[in-house]
Design a protein around this motif. Structure first.
Motif, PDB file in Angstrom:
ATOM      1  N   GLN A  35       0.835  -1.304  -0.083  1.00  0.00           N
ATOM      2  CA  GLN A  35       0.046   0.157  -0.124  1.00  0.00           C
ATOM      3  C   GLN A  35       0.972   1.077  -0.220  1.00  0.00           C
ATOM      4  O   GLN A  35       0.394   2.223  -0.850  1.00  0.00           O
ATOM      5  CB  GLN A  35      -1.036   0.217   1.138  1.00  0.00           C
ATOM      6  CG  GLN A  35      -2.032   1.143   1.216  1.00  0.00           C
ATOM      7  CD  GLN A  35      -2.898   1.552   0.246  1.00  0.00           C
ATOM      8  OE1 GLN A  35      -3.267   0.624  -0.197  1.00  0.00           O
ATOM      9  NE2 GLN A  35      -3.092   2.711  -0.104  1.00  0.00           N
TER      10      GLN A  35
ATOM     11  N   LYS B 241       2.553   1.711  -3.382  1.00  0.00           N
ATOM     12  CA  LYS B 241       1.390   2.439  -4.432  1.00  0.00           C
ATOM     13  C   LYS B 241       1.274   3.740  -3.987  1.00  0.00           C
ATOM     14  O   LYS B 241       1.379   4.576  -5.018  1.00  0.00           O
ATOM     15  CB  LYS B 241       0.109   1.647  -4.227  1.00  0.00           C
ATOM     16  CG  LYS B 241      -1.020   2.207  -5.126  1.00  0.00           C
ATOM     17  CD  LYS B 241      -2.174   1.319  -4.944  1.00  0.00           C
ATOM     18  CE  LYS B 241      -2.922   1.561  -3.649  1.00  0.00           C
ATOM     19  NZ  LYS B 241      -4.268   0.700  -3.507  1.00  0.00           N
TER      20      LYS B 241
ATOM     21  N   LEU C  33       0.812  -4.821  -7.957  1.00  0.00           N
ATOM     22  CA  LEU C  33       0.209  -3.563  -8.264  1.00  0.00           C
ATOM     23  C   LEU C  33      -0.199  -3.402  -9.712  1.00  0.00           C
ATOM     24  O   LEU C  33      -1.193  -2.948 -10.196  1.00  0.00           O
ATOM     25  CB  LEU C  33       0.947  -2.439  -7.751  1.00  0.00           C
ATOM     26  CG  LEU C  33       1.327  -2.373  -6.328  1.00  0.00           C
ATOM     27  CD1 LEU C  33       2.250  -1.174  -5.932  1.00  0.00           C
ATOM     28  CD2 LEU C  33      -0.142  -2.012  -5.807  1.00  0.00           C
TER      29      LEU C  33
ATOM     30  N   HIS D 260      -2.986  -0.742 -10.931  1.00  0.00           N
ATOM     31  CA  HIS D 260      -2.796   0.660 -10.504  1.00  0.00           C
ATOM     32  C   HIS D 260      -1.621   1.296 -11.028  1.00  0.00           C
ATOM     33  O   HIS D 260      -1.358   2.767 -10.948  1.00  0.00           O
ATOM     34  CB  HIS D 260      -2.588   0.431  -8.828  1.00  0.00           C
ATOM     35  CG  HIS D 260      -3.437  -0.134  -8.036  1.00  0.00           C
ATOM     36  ND1 HIS D 260      -4.659   0.619  -7.981  1.00  0.00           N
ATOM     37  CD2 HIS D 260      -3.818  -1.216  -7.296  1.00  0.00           C
ATOM     38  CE1 HIS D 260      -5.694  -0.092  -7.086  1.00  0.00           C
ATOM     39  NE2 HIS D 260      -5.054  -1.149  -6.770  1.00  0.00           N
TER      40      HIS D 260
END
Length: 254
Positions: free
Chosen positions: A8, A11, A43, A48
């Motif tokens: 996370q 990202k 990812l 993303h």
């Protein structure tokens, strides 16, 4: 650091910096290059980010044709619109933004006595049979891809209105880049509408999060109500709580 937390953070780091090298990620997160490659691939698989020469880059949300966007996640968009419409009261003056989710509001407010200011061409057309809806178009240039009107000189007209509620759409939403839009010509109008709304509602399905488009028209902290179709991760929940935003996850109650 836990794997999911690290991914996370990676990202968010890529979204913030737009493009980074693998070596930069290795140094920043203090893990091996093999670990970074696995995290990056996850990812990429989730859509993303994308791989570029020498590193990775954030995926920019592109401006798609209205018809293509309308059929995607339509059931979820209608649930979001139903929740949003429950806040509309007789006598309200509201703004409805261009967008496939905001368009769904017509199904739930057509029997209410409200004044609607909108740049959403399809909303104007679909509102024709409902005489109790007073519809005011923003006018301007027709944007065929978004089925909306845009107008660089809209400021003076919009300043005449005091909106009880405004219902906004977005191409992409993130904590770092805020609420974004792919059409620069619409941005000035969106910025003004957010400032003129007593209550600002953002209607976005789960696919819009952690993405961003060309232009930011407001910060996420400028939103009063966020309505989506899926629970958000801890980072968003914490941000929402810290900024006193009311979050609603629309579900099929029937």
């Amino acid at each position: 650091m836990l794997k999911m937390k690290r991914i996370q953070q990676i990202k968010e780091y890529i979204l913030k910096n737009q493009s980074v090298s693998l070596d930069d990620l290795v140094e920043t997160f203090d893990v091996s290059k093999n670990t970074i490659r696995r995290d990056v691939q996850k990812l990429v698989n989730e859509g993303h980010i994308q791989k570029v020469y020498g590193g990775v880059a954030a995926n920019h949300a592109k401006l798609e044709a209205f018809q293509d966007r309308q059929i995607r996640n339509q059931a979820q968009k209608r649930l979001i619109a139903r929740e949003a419409a429950s806040w509309v009261k007789d006598g309200d003056v509201i703004f409805i933004d261009s967008g496939t989710t905001t368009l769904e509001l017509i199904h739930f407010i057509h029997n209410k006595q409200v004044t609607v200011v909108t740049n959403n061409v399809d909303f104007i057309v679909q509102a024709m049979p409902y005489k109790q809806l007073q519809v005011i178009s923003t006018g301007g240039q027709l944007e065929r891809k978004t089925k909306s009107f845009s107008n660089y000189s809209i400021a003076e007209e919009l300043n005449l209105y005091n909106f009880d509620k405004v219902f906004m759409a977005s191409t992409g939403v993130s904590i770092s880049n805020g609420v974004t839009n792919s059409s620069p010509v619409e941005t000035t109008m969106k910025e003004l509408v957010v400032k003129k709304g007593r209550d600002v509602f953002l209607l976005v399905d789960h696919t819009k999060f952690d993405k961003y488009a060309m232009v930011t028209y407001c910060g996420l902290d400028e939103i009063d109500y966020l309505i989506t179709d899926d629970p958000l991760n801890t980072q968003y929940v914490n941000f929402i709580e810290q900024n006193n935003i009311k979050l609603f996850v629309a579900t099929d109650k029937e």
